[in-house]
Design an enzyme around this catalytic site. Structure first.
Site, short mmCIF file in Angstrom:
data_model
loop_
_atom_site.label_atom_id
_atom_site.label_comp_id
_atom_site.label_asym_id
_atom_site.label_seq_id
_atom_site.Cartn_x
_atom_site.Cartn_y
_atom_site.Cartn_z
N ILE A 66 25.43 35.41 25.30
CA ILE A 66 25.22 35.93 26.91
C ILE A 66 25.74 34.36 27.93
O ILE A 66 24.72 33.39 26.75
CB ILE A 66 24.16 36.24 27.02
CG1 ILE A 66 24.21 36.51 28.96
CG2 ILE A 66 23.39 35.44 26.49
CD1 ILE A 66 22.23 37.43 28.67
N SER A 67 26.36 34.16 28.63
CA SER A 67 26.54 32.68 28.88
C SER A 67 25.23 31.91 29.45
O SER A 67 24.24 32.75 30.06
CB SER A 67 27.67 33.06 30.55
OG SER A 67 29.12 33.04 29.56
N GLN A 68 24.88 30.77 29.66
CA GLN A 68 24.36 29.69 29.97
C GLN A 68 23.88 30.29 31.21
O GLN A 68 25.17 30.14 32.38
CB GLN A 68 24.74 28.44 30.19
CG GLN A 68 23.71 27.75 30.52
CD GLN A 68 24.62 26.23 30.53
OE1 GLN A 68 25.41 26.10 29.99
NE2 GLN A 68 23.05 25.01 30.64
#
Length: 217
Positions: A66-68
């Site tokens: 899950i992206s920053q």
């Protein structure tokens, strides 16, 4: 029905996250409001809930992340989303980026290469009120059957800009995509001025999982 709690503590953590993103240079109020609204901890296993509002990427299984939050906000800001726009997302992943686009009023079409992630996210997002158009397939080739798109966002690192995506973009449309090698990519914003003219801008380095498929890795 899925039982997920969004407590005052979670809401407070989101406010802090929004302040962090503002300090890092995210200025679009609509993007910040969306980040402040979507319960990011819903996208985490319960064991990791305490980390959900840190400005970091986390693994979600199947070799994906899950992206920053900063990365999500940065890409979304570059995309300049307007309500009602038809947006193609390449790389559904956890569904968090798609949820942000949905909250901004977009008609979201999202495609995921990994079958398990596709099935998991397709089942999960409607349970929290996020209704999108889900597809399983090779996102590096876009989604010709639903083209053209107002905007396209790619959430995986590509070796080059896939031709298929530029073809499926409307005139005046924006493509946001990280391009580089497997370790580091420049964030690219491409604007399709005419069928033959595309302008591009490059931004700071990011690190994404590889874009898999025919026009990816």
């Amino acid at each position: 029905m899925l039982k997920l709690e969004d407590s005052y503590i979670h809401k407070g953590q989101r406010k802090s996250l929004v302040k962090t993103l503002e300090k890092k240079g995210i200025l679009d109020k609509k993007v910040l409001d969306a980040i402040g609204t979507v319960p990011r901890h819903f996208f985490f296993d319960s064991a990791l809930h305490s980390h959900a509002y840190e400005d970091k990427a986390f693994p979600i299984g199947e070799g994906q992340t899950i992206s920053q939050p900063f990365t999500v906000a940065f890409q979304t800001e570059l995309l300049q989303v307007n309500p009602g726009e038809k947006i193609l997302e390449i790389g559904t992943g956890s569904g968090y980026q798609a949820a942000i686009l949905y909250l901004l009023g977009a008609e979201v079409h999202t495609i995921e290469y990994n079958k398990k992630l596709y099935e998991k996210t397709k089942k999960f997002l409607p349970k929290i009120g996020i209704n999108l158009n889900f597809y399983h397939g090779d996102g590096s080739l876009g989604l010709a059957a639903k083209a053209p798109f107002d905007k396209i966002i790619v959430t995986a690192g590509a070796p080059v800009v896939p031709n298929s995506l530029l073809k499926q973009l409307k005139i005046g449309g924006i493509l946001v995509i990280p391009v580089g090698d497997r370790n580091s990519q420049k964030m690219m914003k491409l604007v399709k001025k005419t069928t033959r003219q595309v302008t591009q801008e490059a931004y700071d380095n990011f690190a994404f999982v590889p874009l898999l498929g025919e026009e990816g890795w």
